[in-house]
Motif scaffolding. Structure first.
Motif, PDB file in Angstrom:
ATOM      1  N   LEU A  93       0.835  -1.197   0.000  1.00  0.00           N
ATOM      2  CA  LEU A  93       0.000   0.000   0.000  1.00  0.00           C
ATOM      3  C   LEU A  93       0.873   1.252   0.000  1.00  0.00           C
ATOM      4  O   LEU A  93       0.636   2.190  -0.766  1.00  0.00           O
ATOM      5  CB  LEU A  93      -0.914   0.025   1.226  1.00  0.00           C
ATOM      6  N   ARG A  94       1.871   1.262   0.851  1.00  0.00           N
ATOM      7  CA  ARG A  94       2.778   2.419   0.927  1.00  0.00           C
ATOM      8  C   ARG A  94       3.567   2.573  -0.366  1.00  0.00           C
ATOM      9  O   ARG A  94       3.661   3.672  -0.919  1.00  0.00           O
ATOM     10  CB  ARG A  94       3.732   2.268   2.105  1.00  0.00           C
ATOM     11  N   ASP A  95       4.106   1.473  -0.876  1.00  0.00           N
ATOM     12  CA  ASP A  95       4.910   1.544  -2.095  1.00  0.00           C
ATOM     13  C   ASP A  95       4.093   2.024  -3.289  1.00  0.00           C
ATOM     14  O   ASP A  95       4.559   2.868  -4.065  1.00  0.00           O
ATOM     15  CB  ASP A  95       5.541   0.190  -2.408  1.00  0.00           C
ATOM     16  N   LEU A  96       2.885   1.498  -3.448  1.00  0.00           N
ATOM     17  CA  LEU A  96       2.044   1.923  -4.560  1.00  0.00           C
ATOM     18  C   LEU A  96       1.683   3.401  -4.433  1.00  0.00           C
ATOM     19  O   LEU A  96       1.693   4.144  -5.415  1.00  0.00           O
ATOM     20  CB  LEU A  96       0.769   1.072  -4.621  1.00  0.00           C
ATOM     21  N   ARG A  97       1.372   3.831  -3.225  1.00  0.00           N
ATOM     22  CA  ARG A  97       1.047   5.237  -2.989  1.00  0.00           C
ATOM     23  C   ARG A  97       2.246   6.124  -3.321  1.00  0.00           C
ATOM     24  O   ARG A  97       2.116   7.138  -4.019  1.00  0.00           O
ATOM     25  CB  ARG A  97       0.631   5.445  -1.527  1.00  0.00           C
ATOM     26  N   TYR A 108      -4.335   1.610   8.089  1.00  0.00           N
ATOM     27  CA  TYR A 108      -4.354   0.563   7.055  1.00  0.00           C
ATOM     28  C   TYR A 108      -2.930   0.255   6.608  1.00  0.00           C
ATOM     29  O   TYR A 108      -2.543  -0.910   6.496  1.00  0.00           O
ATOM     30  CB  TYR A 108      -5.153   0.998   5.828  1.00  0.00           C
ATOM     31  N   GLU A 109      -2.159   1.295   6.334  1.00  0.00           N
ATOM     32  CA  GLU A 109      -0.781   1.086   5.873  1.00  0.00           C
ATOM     33  C   GLU A 109       0.066   0.391   6.927  1.00  0.00           C
ATOM     34  O   GLU A 109       0.935  -0.405   6.593  1.00  0.00           O
ATOM     35  CB  GLU A 109      -0.118   2.422   5.500  1.00  0.00           C
ATOM     36  N   LYS A 110      -0.177   0.688   8.188  1.00  0.00           N
ATOM     37  CA  LYS A 110       0.594   0.071   9.270  1.00  0.00           C
ATOM     38  C   LYS A 110       0.088  -1.315   9.633  1.00  0.00           C
ATOM     39  O   LYS A 110       0.730  -2.028  10.397  1.00  0.00           O
ATOM     40  CB  LYS A 110       0.557   0.963  10.513  1.00  0.00           C
ATOM     41  N   GLY A 111      -1.081  -1.696   9.111  1.00  0.00           N
ATOM     42  CA  GLY A 111      -1.647  -2.999   9.426  1.00  0.00           C
ATOM     43  C   GLY A 111      -2.305  -3.042  10.790  1.00  0.00           C
ATOM     44  O   GLY A 111      -2.577  -4.121  11.319  1.00  0.00           O
ATOM     45  N   VAL A 112      -2.599  -1.890  11.361  1.00  0.00           N
ATOM     46  CA  VAL A 112      -3.198  -1.805  12.688  1.00  0.00           C
ATOM     47  C   VAL A 112      -4.712  -1.946  12.614  1.00  0.00           C
ATOM     48  O   VAL A 112      -5.342  -2.433  13.541  1.00  0.00           O
ATOM     49  CB  VAL A 112      -2.837  -0.445  13.347  1.00  0.00           C
TER      50      VAL A 112
END
Length: 73
Positions: A6-10, A34-38
């Motif tokens: 998610l972070r890489d695509l963003r 969401y990005e942190k998986g929390v």
């Protein structure tokens, strides 16, 4: 989930977390989770991201290394 994806695509699209949160109709704080998986992401938002990034939900979830979307029926 493939949080790094998610972070890489963003980052590949040079988008801020705020911009992606707006696309999803959520707050920046929720998107950060969401990005942190929390925080789990809903199926609807996962589908929105897959369509937006032109990939598959399986790729976003880290279930495949193939980033191309599945063919539409």
């Amino acid at each position: 989930m493939g949080m790094n994806r998610l972070r890489d695509l963003r980052e590949d699209k040079e988008l801020s977390q705020r911009q992606v949160a707006e696309i999803l109709g959520t707050s920046t704080q929720y998107y950060q989770k969401y990005e942190k998986g929390v925080r789990p992401i809903s199926v609807e938002r996962l589908e929105l991201l897959a369509d937006f990034y032109n990939t598959s939900t399986d790729y976003l979830l880290g279930r495949t290394k193939i980033s191309e979307p599945y063919p539409k029926d």
